[in-house]
Design an enzyme around this catalytic site. Structure first.
Site, PDB file in Angstrom:
ATOM      1  CE  LYS A  74      -4.365  -1.516   2.000  1.00  0.00           C
ATOM      2  NZ  LYS A  74      -5.346  -1.283   3.055  1.00  0.00           N
ATOM      3  CG  ASP A 110      -8.526   0.900   3.183  1.00  0.00           C
ATOM      4  OD1 ASP A 110      -9.240   0.078   2.583  1.00  0.00           O
ATOM      5  OD2 ASP A 110      -7.301   0.745   3.347  1.00  0.00           O
TER       6      ASP A 110
HETATM    7  P1  NAP Z   1      -0.788  -1.514  10.359  1.00  0.00           P
HETATM    8  O1  NAP Z   1      -0.569  -0.301   9.530  1.00  0.00           O
HETATM    9  O2  NAP Z   1       0.308  -2.496  10.527  1.00  0.00           O
HETATM   10  O3  NAP Z   1      -1.240  -0.994  11.836  1.00  0.00           O
HETATM   11  C1  NAP Z   1      -1.465  -1.891  12.885  1.00  0.00           C
HETATM   12  C2  NAP Z   1      -1.893  -1.137  14.148  1.00  0.00           C
HETATM   13  O4  NAP Z   1      -2.218  -2.116  15.147  1.00  0.00           O
HETATM   14  C3  NAP Z   1      -0.808  -0.254  14.757  1.00  0.00           C
HETATM   15  O5  NAP Z   1      -1.436   0.819  15.397  1.00  0.00           O
HETATM   16  C4  NAP Z   1      -0.139  -1.187  15.779  1.00  0.00           C
HETATM   17  O6  NAP Z   1       0.405  -0.524  16.888  1.00  0.00           O
HETATM   18  C5  NAP Z   1      -1.327  -1.980  16.260  1.00  0.00           C
HETATM   19  N1  NAP Z   1      -0.932  -3.323  16.703  1.00  0.00           N
HETATM   20  C6  NAP Z   1      -0.495  -4.337  15.912  1.00  0.00           C
HETATM   21  N2  NAP Z   1      -0.236  -5.422  16.664  1.00  0.00           N
HETATM   22  C7  NAP Z   1      -0.475  -5.060  17.954  1.00  0.00           C
HETATM   23  C8  NAP Z   1      -0.390  -5.748  19.192  1.00  0.00           C
HETATM   24  N3  NAP Z   1       0.012  -7.021  19.267  1.00  0.00           N
HETATM   25  N4  NAP Z   1      -0.723  -5.071  20.321  1.00  0.00           N
HETATM   26  C9  NAP Z   1      -1.121  -3.794  20.259  1.00  0.00           C
HETATM   27  N5  NAP Z   1      -1.245  -3.092  19.112  1.00  0.00           N
HETATM   28  C10 NAP Z   1      -0.921  -3.730  17.974  1.00  0.00           C
HETATM   29  O7  NAP Z   1      -2.032  -2.357   9.837  1.00  0.00           O
HETATM   30  P2  NAP Z   1      -3.343  -1.823   9.051  1.00  0.00           P
HETATM   31  O8  NAP Z   1      -3.084  -1.871   7.589  1.00  0.00           O
HETATM   32  O9  NAP Z   1      -3.772  -0.543   9.674  1.00  0.00           O
HETATM   33  O10 NAP Z   1      -4.385  -2.999   9.355  1.00  0.00           O
HETATM   34  C11 NAP Z   1      -4.856  -3.205  10.664  1.00  0.00           C
HETATM   35  C12 NAP Z   1      -6.027  -4.187  10.659  1.00  0.00           C
HETATM   36  O11 NAP Z   1      -7.090  -3.671   9.890  1.00  0.00           O
HETATM   37  C13 NAP Z   1      -5.706  -5.565  10.074  1.00  0.00           C
HETATM   38  O12 NAP Z   1      -6.359  -6.501  10.883  1.00  0.00           O
HETATM   39  C14 NAP Z   1      -6.349  -5.520   8.702  1.00  0.00           C
HETATM   40  O13 NAP Z   1      -6.756  -6.811   8.270  1.00  0.00           O
HETATM   41  C15 NAP Z   1      -7.568  -4.669   8.993  1.00  0.00           C
HETATM   42  N6  NAP Z   1      -8.094  -3.976   7.791  1.00  0.00           N
HETATM   43  C16 NAP Z   1      -9.389  -4.202   7.453  1.00  0.00           C
HETATM   44  C17 NAP Z   1      -9.936  -3.555   6.355  1.00  0.00           C
HETATM   45  C18 NAP Z   1     -11.375  -3.814   5.970  1.00  0.00           C
HETATM   46  O14 NAP Z   1     -11.748  -3.485   4.837  1.00  0.00           O
HETATM   47  N7  NAP Z   1     -12.206  -4.342   6.854  1.00  0.00           N
HETATM   48  C19 NAP Z   1      -9.152  -2.672   5.588  1.00  0.00           C
HETATM   49  C20 NAP Z   1      -7.818  -2.439   5.973  1.00  0.00           C
HETATM   50  C21 NAP Z   1      -7.301  -3.106   7.097  1.00  0.00           C
HETATM   51  P3  NAP Z   1       1.925   0.052  16.879  1.00  0.00           P
HETATM   52  O15 NAP Z   1       1.847   1.391  16.222  1.00  0.00           O
HETATM   53  O16 NAP Z   1       2.289   0.129  18.308  1.00  0.00           O
HETATM   54  O17 NAP Z   1       2.746  -0.928  16.095  1.00  0.00           O
END
Ligand code: NAP
Length: 287
Positions: A74, A110
């Site tokens: 992305k 998104d």
């Molecule tokens: P990302 O950019 O990697 O961000 C992940 C976030 O979650 C960060 O704030 C991270 O905190 C936090 N995090 C990750 N693991 C953690 C843990 N073990 N404990 C506490 N905090 C944690 O990922 P993203 O692209 O935003 O995606 C996040 C989620 O959204 C995924 O599950 C993805 O499948 C889902 N999603 C869904 C859709 C949909 O259409 N429904 C669309 C996009 C994404 P830190 O900053 O501290 O690392």
């Protein structure tokens, strides 16, 4: 309507990611083409990170008209594009690429997809509401901007690393027009003051806690403060019922799962690829 036969005029769209085998996007988009009788097909392309440049050259060379972009491309895809729409510029991440006569334009649907699902599946409004966003990653950024555009009154960001929450807070505040002024407060995950949780209208989990290895876990634990007044949203779509949503429902809160956002962002990409409107329910029903 009947599916258009593949011909010399068939337009190709798709999704790039790595891995991408389990994506629901081909089902959603191909159902949309069939419903509208459009001569399009949508494929999933597994593109390893070291092949991203070649894949982008391939889009131009083969005349692929539209691509969705998922993890891990992305952000990495941005240098290969000719232009970023405002939605992608703000978030610095792209989930949709439109090929306009060889010019590649990046969008991010998104955040708007979350709003689409919110409007279709809840009885609430966002205008004037107080929202707690759990997480500060890519998805959180898009949702935060979309919430502000929708007129929320206050935003609280809870994140494991406070620096990342601070970056998002600064980034939004530095770009907000005066007319959009929205107070943004940040706290480490699980250090949110009780009064803020009680007064909040909406909580949104944007972390992956609750899926994969963390299935059964929740990023939020202050359930004694949650009541029927709250709406709790999770953007995880697998499993459909996360521990976060389950606990919220047990407290009487209204809940919204992540499949709706998936349908919403896909529907909005479809419209950019084809120029045709497709209703939310068509994409949502596929999921
Ligand atoms: P990302 O950019 O990697 O961000 C992940 C976030 O979650 C960060 O704030 C991270 O905190 C936090 N995090 C990750 N693991 C953690 C843990 N073990 N404990 C506490 N905090 C944690 O990922 P993203 O692209 O935003 O995606 C996040 C989620 O959204 C995924 O599950 C993805 O499948 C889902 N999603 C869904 C859709 C949909 O259409 N429904 C669309 C996009 C994404 P830190 O900053 O501290 O690392």
């Amino acid at each position: 309507m009947q599916r258009a036969a593949i011909s010399g005029e068939t337009q190709i769209c798709g999704v790039i990611g790595h891995p991408v085998r389990h994506t629901a996007s081909p089902m959603m988009h191909n159902t949309g083409y069939e419903k509208l009788g459009l001569n399009y097909r949508y494929m999933a392309f597994d593109v390893a990170p070291d092949q991203l440049g070649a894949a982008m050259a391939g889009i131009r060379a083969l005349g692929i008209v539209g691509l969705n972009v998922t993890i891990p491309h992305k952000e990495a895809v941005i240098p290969y594009l000719d232009e970023l729409d405002g939605s992608a510029k703000r978030v610095q991440a792209v989930n949709t690429i439109v090929n306009r006569n060889g010019r590649l334009i990046g969008y991010n649907t998104d955040g708007a997809g979350f709003i689409d699902a919110f409007q279709a599946e809840t009885t609430r409004t966002l205008q004037g509401k107080s929202v707690i966003l759990i997480g500060a990653g890519g998805a959180a950024k898009g949702i935060a901007w979309a919430l502000i555009d929708a007129g929320i009154a206050a935003l609280t960001i809870l994140n494991r690393s406070l620096e990342k929450a601070q970056d998002l807070q600064r980034q939004i505040q530095s770009q907000l027009a005066n007319a959009q002024e929205v107070p943004i407060t940040i706290f480490p995950l699980n250090q949110c003051p009780d009064a803020l949780i009680t007064a909040a209208d909406i909580l949104i989990n944007t972390t992956p806690i609750g899926m994969g290895d963390t299935q059964g876990q929740s990023p939020f634990s202050r359930w004694e403060l949650i009541t029927a007044h709250h709406l709790c949203c999770d953007i995880i779509y697998k499993p459909v019922m996360t521990a976060f949503l389950q606990a919220a429902q047990e407290k009487g809160a209204q809940i919204l799962g992540g499949a709706g956002m998936l349908a919403g962002q896909g529907r909005l990409s479809f419209e950019k690829f084809t120029g045709h409107h497709i209703d939310y329910a068509t994409f949502r029903n596929v999921l």
